[in-house]
Write a protein that holds these residues in place. Structure first.
Motif, PDB file in Angstrom:
ATOM      1  N   UNK A  44       0.080  -2.735 -10.163  1.00 57.13           N
ATOM      2  CA  UNK A  44       0.287  -2.854  -8.841  1.00 57.13           C
ATOM      3  C   UNK A  44       1.128  -2.944  -8.371  1.00 57.13           C
ATOM      4  N   UNK A  45       2.466  -2.514  -8.934  1.00 51.44           N
ATOM      5  CA  UNK A  45       3.559  -2.079  -7.898  1.00 51.44           C
ATOM      6  C   UNK A  45       3.017  -0.244  -7.476  1.00 51.44           C
ATOM      7  N   UNK A  46       2.275   0.810  -7.663  1.00 52.79           N
ATOM      8  CA  UNK A  46       2.098   1.140  -7.259  1.00 52.79           C
ATOM      9  C   UNK A  46       1.367   1.024  -5.844  1.00 52.79           C
ATOM     10  N   UNK A  47       0.560  -0.430  -5.785  1.00 53.54           N
ATOM     11  CA  UNK A  47      -0.473  -0.504  -4.692  1.00 53.54           C
ATOM     12  C   UNK A  47       0.046  -0.943  -3.874  1.00 53.54           C
ATOM     13  N   UNK A  48       1.546  -1.947  -4.031  1.00 45.58           N
ATOM     14  CA  UNK A  48       2.581  -2.652  -3.138  1.00 45.58           C
ATOM     15  C   UNK A  48       3.524  -1.610  -2.474  1.00 45.58           C
ATOM     16  N   UNK A  49       3.716  -0.365  -3.364  1.00 49.43           N
ATOM     17  CA  UNK A  49       4.364   0.638  -3.011  1.00 49.43           C
ATOM     18  C   UNK A  49       3.782   1.578  -1.797  1.00 49.43           C
ATOM     19  N   UNK A  50       2.786   1.683  -2.311  1.00 48.06           N
ATOM     20  CA  UNK A  50       1.665   2.970  -1.203  1.00 48.06           C
ATOM     21  C   UNK A  50       1.983   2.065  -0.004  1.00 48.06           C
ATOM     22  N   UNK A  51       1.299   0.218   0.608  1.00 50.60           N
ATOM     23  CA  UNK A  51       1.968  -0.672   1.411  1.00 50.60           C
ATOM     24  C   UNK A  51       3.000  -0.714   2.535  1.00 50.60           C
ATOM     25  N   UNK A  52       3.873  -0.043   1.099  1.00 50.45           N
ATOM     26  CA  UNK A  52       5.100  -0.628   2.120  1.00 50.45           C
ATOM     27  C   UNK A  52       5.745   1.180   2.363  1.00 50.45           C
ATOM     28  N   UNK A 104       3.582   2.902   4.030  1.00 51.48           N
ATOM     29  CA  UNK A 104       3.094   3.506   4.795  1.00 51.48           C
ATOM     30  C   UNK A 104       2.659   2.398   5.859  1.00 51.48           C
ATOM     31  N   UNK A 105       3.938   1.460   5.867  1.00 60.01           N
ATOM     32  CA  UNK A 105       4.044   0.679   6.604  1.00 60.01           C
ATOM     33  C   UNK A 105       3.175  -0.450   7.097  1.00 60.01           C
ATOM     34  N   UNK A 106       2.463  -0.577   6.415  1.00 62.32           N
ATOM     35  CA  UNK A 106       1.489  -1.918   6.241  1.00 62.32           C
ATOM     36  C   UNK A 106       2.038  -3.728   6.031  1.00 62.32           C
ATOM     37  N   UNK A 107       2.778  -3.235   5.352  1.00 61.94           N
ATOM     38  CA  UNK A 107       3.753  -4.952   4.936  1.00 61.94           C
ATOM     39  C   UNK A 107       5.217  -4.511   5.164  1.00 61.94           C
ATOM     40  N   UNK A 108       5.903  -5.549   5.991  1.00 69.32           N
ATOM     41  CA  UNK A 108       7.072  -5.770   6.370  1.00 69.32           C
ATOM     42  C   UNK A 108       7.579  -6.121   5.403  1.00 69.32           C
ATOM     43  N   UNK A 109       9.350  -5.743   5.520  1.00 73.43           N
ATOM     44  CA  UNK A 109       9.910  -6.872   4.538  1.00 73.43           C
ATOM     45  C   UNK A 109      10.051  -8.050   4.782  1.00 73.43           C
ATOM     46  N   UNK A 110       9.234  -8.826   5.953  1.00 71.71           N
ATOM     47  CA  UNK A 110       9.357 -10.248   5.826  1.00 71.71           C
ATOM     48  C   UNK A 110       8.335 -10.398   5.033  1.00 71.71           C
ATOM     49  N   UNK A 111       7.429 -10.363   4.920  1.00 73.92           N
ATOM     50  CA  UNK A 111       5.632 -10.169   4.332  1.00 73.92           C
ATOM     51  C   UNK A 111       6.619  -9.331   2.047  1.00 73.92           C
ATOM     52  N   UNK A 112       7.159  -8.415   2.203  1.00 74.23           N
ATOM     53  CA  UNK A 112       7.914  -8.531   0.659  1.00 74.23           C
ATOM     54  C   UNK A 112       8.325  -9.420   0.228  1.00 74.23           C
TER      55      UNK A 112
END
Length: 130
Positions: A90-98, A100-108
């Motif tokens: 799951x860490x690799x999945x979230x890291x991939x989203x980060x 690719x800029x599909x997840x913002x700092x606020x979302x994190x």
């Protein structure tokens, strides 16, 4: 849980949105050219065989309804995607989203708050995270 085809997923969305349906009612959800009744009926029976739908009998016709929720199907599908494409991490999945800029700092930050406040976490788990 078995994997669904694109057409099966499409039909399951009808059930998740509208609950119980007769096959004939499903034809109304399509633009022209509409699929044939028998085609929809075959797919619906297949979904029932796979354990996604069940039915109530009304005379000689069936009204189908979902017995697998959208949330349950989404959860299992996400697990399969993470296992298949992200080495079960799951860490690799979230890291991939980060990345690719599909997840913002606020979302994190919101995600971290949700994980920290999960009701199934033990109090000492919360203490160790700070």
């Amino acid at each position: 849980m078995q994997k669904l085809t694109a057409k099966e997923e499409e039909l399951m969305c009808f059930f998740w949105e509208r609950e119980a349906l007769f096959v004939r009612d499903m034809l109304d959800f399509y633009d022209e050219p509409k699929p044939h009744f028998n085609t929809l009926s075959t797919i619906v029976r297949g979904l029932e065989e796979k354990g996604f739908l069940s039915h109530k009998t009304y005379g000689n016709t069936y009204q189908y309804y979902a017995i697998v929720s959208k949330e349950e199907y989404s959860r299992v599908t996400l697990k399969n995607v993470i296992r298949k494409y992200f080495d079960d991490s799951y860490l690799y999945a979230v890291s991939s989203l980060v990345q690719s800029e599909n997840i913002s700092i606020e979302d994190l930050k919101q995600l971290i708050r949700e994980v920290e406040n999960r009701p199934d976490r033990k109090p000492d788990d919360r203490d160790n995270q700070k």
